[in-house]
Design a protein around this motif. Structure first.
Motif, PDB file in Angstrom:
ATOM      1  N   MET A  45       5.806   2.868   1.437  1.00 27.12           N
ATOM      2  CA  MET A  45       5.132   1.639   1.025  1.00 27.12           C
ATOM      3  C   MET A  45       5.060   0.715   2.240  1.00 27.12           C
ATOM      4  SD  MET A  45       4.651   2.316  -2.204  1.00 27.12           S
ATOM      5  CE  MET A  45       4.148   0.744  -2.895  1.00 27.12           C
ATOM      6  N   VAL A  46       3.865   0.213   2.524  1.00 24.84           N
ATOM      7  CA  VAL A  46       3.677  -0.650   3.695  1.00 24.84           C
ATOM      8  C   VAL A  46       2.810  -1.838   3.320  1.00 24.84           C
ATOM      9  CG1 VAL A  46       3.907   1.243   5.370  1.00 24.84           C
ATOM     10  CG2 VAL A  46       1.648   0.671   4.467  1.00 24.84           C
ATOM     11  N   GLU A  47       2.835  -2.837   4.180  1.00 22.19           N
ATOM     12  CA  GLU A  47       1.995  -4.024   3.981  1.00 22.19           C
ATOM     13  C   GLU A  47       0.525  -3.662   4.214  1.00 22.19           C
ATOM     14  OE1 GLU A  47       2.622  -7.145   3.145  1.00 22.19           O
ATOM     15  OE2 GLU A  47       4.812  -7.008   3.011  1.00 22.19           O
ATOM     16  N   PRO A  48      -0.389  -4.299   3.488  1.00 27.60           N
ATOM     17  CA  PRO A  48      -1.823  -4.095   3.774  1.00 27.60           C
ATOM     18  C   PRO A  48      -2.130  -4.433   5.231  1.00 27.60           C
ATOM     19  CG  PRO A  48      -1.531  -5.307   1.718  1.00 27.60           C
ATOM     20  CD  PRO A  48      -0.174  -5.218   2.360  1.00 27.60           C
ATOM     21  N   GLU A  49      -3.094  -3.748   5.815  1.00 25.20           N
ATOM     22  CA  GLU A  49      -3.516  -3.893   7.205  1.00 25.20           C
ATOM     23  C   GLU A  49      -2.541  -3.247   8.194  1.00 25.20           C
ATOM     24  OE1 GLU A  49      -6.469  -4.896   8.071  1.00 25.20           O
ATOM     25  OE2 GLU A  49      -6.994  -5.494   6.030  1.00 25.20           O
ATOM     26  N   THR A  50      -1.517  -2.548   7.670  1.00 27.25           N
ATOM     27  CA  THR A  50      -0.627  -1.793   8.556  1.00 27.25           C
ATOM     28  C   THR A  50      -1.385  -0.607   9.124  1.00 27.25           C
ATOM     29  OG1 THR A  50       1.319  -2.395   7.269  1.00 27.25           O
ATOM     30  CG2 THR A  50       1.515  -0.448   8.674  1.00 27.25           C
ATOM     31  N   ARG A  51      -1.161  -0.308  10.410  1.00 27.81           N
ATOM     32  CA  ARG A  51      -1.806   0.861  10.999  1.00 27.81           C
ATOM     33  C   ARG A  51      -1.177   2.136  10.433  1.00 27.81           C
ATOM     34  NH1 ARG A  51      -2.085  -0.989  17.371  1.00 27.81           N
ATOM     35  NH2 ARG A  51      -3.988  -2.241  17.207  1.00 27.81           N
ATOM     36  N   SER A  61      -9.135   7.284  12.740  1.00 26.49           N
ATOM     37  CA  SER A  61      -8.231   7.218  13.894  1.00 26.49           C
ATOM     38  C   SER A  61      -6.811   6.958  13.402  1.00 26.49           C
ATOM     39  CB  SER A  61      -8.681   6.093  14.827  1.00 26.49           C
ATOM     40  OG  SER A  61      -7.637   5.683  15.657  1.00 26.49           O
ATOM     41  N   ILE A  62      -5.811   7.358  14.202  1.00 28.74           N
ATOM     42  CA  ILE A  62      -4.434   7.068  13.798  1.00 28.74           C
ATOM     43  C   ILE A  62      -4.097   5.577  13.965  1.00 28.74           C
ATOM     44  CG2 ILE A  62      -3.585   9.395  14.257  1.00 28.74           C
ATOM     45  CD1 ILE A  62      -2.289   8.345  16.791  1.00 28.74           C
ATOM     46  N   MET A  63      -5.041   4.800  14.484  1.00 31.25           N
ATOM     47  CA  MET A  63      -4.862   3.342  14.566  1.00 31.25           C
ATOM     48  C   MET A  63      -5.556   2.637  13.396  1.00 31.25           C
ATOM     49  SD  MET A  63      -2.971   3.174  17.141  1.00 31.25           S
ATOM     50  CE  MET A  63      -2.884   1.440  17.569  1.00 31.25           C
ATOM     51  N   TYR A  64      -6.027   3.419  12.420  1.00 29.01           N
ATOM     52  CA  TYR A  64      -6.734   2.858  11.260  1.00 29.01           C
ATOM     53  C   TYR A  64      -5.813   1.910  10.485  1.00 29.01           C
ATOM     54  CZ  TYR A  64      -9.064   2.771   6.696  1.00 29.01           C
ATOM     55  OH  TYR A  64      -9.678   2.385   5.526  1.00 29.01           O
ATOM     56  N   HIS A  65      -6.360   0.779  10.022  1.00 26.24           N
ATOM     57  CA  HIS A  65      -5.609  -0.209   9.241  1.00 26.24           C
ATOM     58  C   HIS A  65      -5.729   0.108   7.754  1.00 26.24           C
ATOM     59  CE1 HIS A  65      -4.733  -3.122  12.524  1.00 26.24           C
ATOM     60  NE2 HIS A  65      -5.803  -2.563  13.063  1.00 26.24           N
ATOM     61  N   LEU A  66      -4.610   0.301   7.100  1.00 21.36           N
ATOM     62  CA  LEU A  66      -4.581   0.681   5.687  1.00 21.36           C
ATOM     63  C   LEU A  66      -4.882  -0.521   4.800  1.00 21.36           C
ATOM     64  CD1 LEU A  66      -1.341   2.789   5.982  1.00 21.36           C
ATOM     65  CD2 LEU A  66      -3.625   3.708   5.518  1.00 21.36           C
ATOM     66  N   ILE A  67      -5.711  -0.312   3.790  1.00 27.21           N
ATOM     67  CA  ILE A  67      -6.073  -1.417   2.895  1.00 27.21           C
ATOM     68  C   ILE A  67      -5.852  -1.077   1.424  1.00 27.21           C
ATOM     69  CG2 ILE A  67      -7.740  -2.473   4.470  1.00 27.21           C
ATOM     70  CD1 ILE A  67      -9.960  -1.013   2.981  1.00 27.21           C
ATOM     71  N   GLU A  68      -5.630   0.225   1.111  1.00 27.36           N
ATOM     72  CA  GLU A  68      -5.425   0.608  -0.281  1.00 27.36           C
ATOM     73  C   GLU A  68      -4.557   1.863  -0.344  1.00 27.36           C
ATOM     74  OE1 GLU A  68      -9.208   1.525  -2.010  1.00 27.36           O
ATOM     75  OE2 GLU A  68      -9.713   3.034  -0.499  1.00 27.36           O
ATOM     76  N   VAL A 106       0.852  -1.193   0.000  1.00 22.26           N
ATOM     77  CA  VAL A 106       0.000   0.000   0.000  1.00 22.26           C
ATOM     78  C   VAL A 106       0.887   1.241   0.000  1.00 22.26           C
ATOM     79  CG1 VAL A 106      -1.687   1.342   1.330  1.00 22.26           C
ATOM     80  CG2 VAL A 106      -1.905  -1.151   1.188  1.00 22.26           C
ATOM     81  N   LYS A 107       0.609   2.172  -0.923  1.00 21.39           N
ATOM     82  CA  LYS A 107       1.383   3.418  -0.985  1.00 21.39           C
ATOM     83  C   LYS A 107       0.628   4.518  -0.235  1.00 21.39           C
ATOM     84  CE  LYS A 107       1.665   5.892  -4.806  1.00 21.39           C
ATOM     85  NZ  LYS A 107       2.086   6.343  -6.149  1.00 21.39           N
ATOM     86  N   VAL A 108       1.316   5.176   0.701  1.00 15.96           N
ATOM     87  CA  VAL A 108       0.742   6.269   1.482  1.00 15.96           C
ATOM     88  C   VAL A 108       1.473   7.560   1.123  1.00 15.96           C
ATOM     89  CG1 VAL A 108       0.122   7.117   3.767  1.00 15.96           C
ATOM     90  CG2 VAL A 108       0.324   4.645   3.368  1.00 15.96           C
ATOM     91  N   THR A 109       0.696   8.573   0.687  1.00 12.76           N
ATOM     92  CA  THR A 109       1.277   9.869   0.327  1.00 12.76           C
ATOM     93  C   THR A 109       0.837  10.904   1.353  1.00 12.76           C
ATOM     94  OG1 THR A 109       1.166   9.287  -2.022  1.00 12.76           O
ATOM     95  CG2 THR A 109       1.496  11.619  -1.469  1.00 12.76           C
ATOM     96  N   PHE A 110       1.805  11.561   2.008  1.00  7.04           N
ATOM     97  CA  PHE A 110       1.499  12.552   3.033  1.00  7.04           C
ATOM     98  C   PHE A 110       1.451  13.963   2.443  1.00  7.04           C
ATOM     99  CE2 PHE A 110       3.361   8.936   5.219  1.00  7.04           C
ATOM    100  CZ  PHE A 110       2.447   8.742   6.251  1.00  7.04           C
ATOM    101  N   ASP A 111       0.885  14.878   3.220  1.00 12.34           N
ATOM    102  CA  ASP A 111       0.729  16.260   2.764  1.00 12.34           C
ATOM    103  C   ASP A 111       2.051  16.917   2.368  1.00 12.34           C
ATOM    104  OD1 ASP A 111      -1.960  16.409   2.817  1.00 12.34           O
ATOM    105  OD2 ASP A 111      -2.138  17.513   4.695  1.00 12.34           O
TER     106      ASP A 111
END
Length: 551
Positions: free
Chosen positions: A17-23, A50-57, A6-11
């Motif tokens: 890049m992290v594994e799916p279901e990573t917080r 929440s900042i504990m949300y699990h990333l899926i996409e 999963v690719k996460v782009t910040f402001d």
């Protein structure tokens, strides 16, 4: 088979890049961005999480802090949670209810037959400070209304959640053995609270929030600005209509008694206009009524209804908008942002206004200008007017309560009226529905119907509108001789059918998606009502249409 990352782009442009279901908290740490207690929550693809949300996409991520509107709401709920937890820990057997927000403060009051002492307030504040210092993780539990009700010891909360439940799932928050339901998200840790104060006031306490630009700075003064008086008056409406909460209103709709609620709520408003008229005419010297209120308060209808009510007292009212005294194009002041500032006081031709008002008071004939918004200039196309013995001017505008607008008028000749939806229906003991949300919904429903403006465009303007209200209107509310609460107890249910359709048009690609979903989630607690039963004289008609007054 390896799952796709999963690719996460910040402001700030950073990507990880992290594994799916990573917080998301782990993704933030991996990016090298420091996680601190200022981060109350995040927006994932424009959705509040929440900042504990699990990333899926793949997603974008931005931070929600106290300086944002979403952050202030989360901070406020978290502070309420800590207050209620402190009361629970101290085993204080009082039944608190929160009123609408007053400035930056919340008033929590107890029943008439209960008493809160100064020593209790001192103990509660000290316990709150201990809870904040301990930095407890605030846990949450989701489930059906009946399952969640088992956790709660507040019977009113149980009643509001279980009776006529319109949602499949609810969330209860807890620390140790303290459980409570709060409508909306809270922070993950009690240590997120940096500044607050607690003061005894009347039959309750004032829960004070820090300043917007400094989370550790809490002002000293208590801002009462007459909100408590309005809360008591709204309690009378609740009693007359037998509706105090969203649950009560839904029951009336289900039992086909909503027509009675509407009639009684509207009659109460009618009575308010007669009371205002009584005060205006009791000395027979008032010649000018200055009427102000923030955007979407119902100023236009209020001015016209007041004019009709004054006719009953054999007074002929002439309604004038202060907008007619705006400066022509080319003379409009420039604001701090380098753009023309149409709403500032300096955009008024105050000397022209003063000259014409004094002329009318002296019995002269005056031609009131009409501001042509298309051409951005004043036009003198009206017939001249003259104030007779039984004539009264109603002057409506955002600057009507500013002392500079009327300092030249003799005090016995003027009456100042403030109108706004200031107190609204409650969800439960701890949550009053926001009057600001109500105004915003009124605005986008009307703008879409009359100008074809999208909800997103209205939301885009709303921050600027609120800033103008805070600078030009709110500081002068206490100058008013009378404050009219223009909210109606059934209003959310009446706005639902139209507002819901408009909000559903906002996709998750919009920066306003989170705000739209928040409002939709609030509306889903109501059973909608059709407009047929709403009288044509209602202030609500200014926004939904079908009224007898000009919009």
């Amino acid at each position: 088979m390896r799952r796709n990352l999963v690719k996460v782009t910040f402001d700030n442009g950073k990507k990880v890049m992290v594994e799916p279901e990573t917080r998301i908290s782990e993704a933030i740490e991996k990016s090298g961005i420091e996680i601190n207690e200022d981060i109350l929550a995040v927006k994932i693809n424009n959705k509040e999480r929440s900042i504990m949300y699990h990333l899926i996409e793949d997603c974008t991520c931005s931070f929600i802090t106290y300086s944002t509107r979403e952050g202030e709401r989360i901070y406020s709920r978290t502070l309420k949670f800590i207050f209620l937890m402190a009361v629970h820990r101290l085993k204080i057997k009082l039944h608190f209810k929160f009123s609408n927000k007053t400035g930056r403060d919340y008033f929590a009051f107890v029943k008439q037959d209960e008493e809160i002492t100064s020593s209790m307030v001192k103990d509660i504040k000290e316990e709150m400070e201990k809870i904040i210092s301990a930095n407890y993780r605030i846990m949450k539990e989701k489930g059906s209304s009946r399952r969640i009700a088992n956790f709660l010891n507040n019977r009113e909360q149980v009643k509001n959640i279980v009776d006529l439940s319109l949602n499949e799932n609810y969330t209860v928050y807890y620390v140790d053995d303290f459980y409570t339901y709060l409508y909306g998200a809270v922070a993950m840790y009690t240590g997120c609270i940096k500044g607050f104060d607690l003061r005894k006031y009347k039959n309750g306490v004032i829960l004070m929030l820090p300043e917007k630009d400094n989370i550790e700075d809490v002002k000293y003064e208590i801002e009462t600005n007459r909100m408590f008086e309005l809360s008591n008056k709204f309690a009378e409406v609740c009693k007359v209509t037998s509706v105090e909460s969203v649950n009560d209103l839904n029951k009336k709709i289900v039992e086909d008694n909503i027509d009675q609620v509407i009639r009684r709520a509207e009659l109460y408003h009618t009575n308010e206009f007669f009371e205002i008229t009584r005060r205006i005419t009791r000395t027979n010297s008032v010649k000018i009524v200055m009427l102000a209120g923030p955007s979407s308060s119902g100023k236009t209808t209020s001015a016209q209804r007041l004019a009709d009510t004054l006719m009953v007292k054999k007074k002929n009212a002439i309604v004038i908008s202060m907008d007619n005294y705006f400066k022509d194009v080319g003379n409009i002041p420039i604001g701090k942002d380098g753009k023309e500032d149409y709403e500032c006081f300096e955009n008024l031709e105050i000397e022209l206004f003063k000259k014409q008002m004094l002329g009318l008071l002296r019995g002269n004939k005056v031609v009131i200008p009409t501001f042509n918004f298309k051409l951005q200039k004043k036009e003198y196309i009206n017939k001249p007017i003259k104030l007779g013995d039984n004539d009264i001017l109603i002057i409506e505008g955002i600057h009507a309560l500013n002392p500079k607008s009327s300092e030249f008028i003799p005090k016995d000749k003027i009456f100042k009226l403030y109108v706004a939806p200031m107190v609204s229906i409650r969800f439960d003991a701890y949550t009053m529905l926001s009057s600001n949300d109500l105004r915003m919904m009124r605005r986008f429903v009307r703008d879409n119907a009359t100008r074809g403006v999208s909800v997103e465009k209205t939301m885009d303007l709303w921050n600027k509108i609120r800033k103008g209200d805070e600078e030009n209107i709110f500081p002068f509310v206490d100058k008013a001789d009378y404050i009219l609460n223009t909210s109606l107890i059934y209003e959310w249910a009446a706005l639902k059918p139209v507002a819901e359709k408009l909000l559903l048009k906002i996709t998750d690609e919009s920066v306003y998606y989170s705000e739209a979903r928040r409002l939709l989630n609030t509306l889903r607690n109501f059973i909608g009502i059709e407009p047929d039963l709403i009288p044509s004289t209602s202030i609500l008609r200014e926004f939904i249409g079908g009224g007898c007054y000009l919009r």
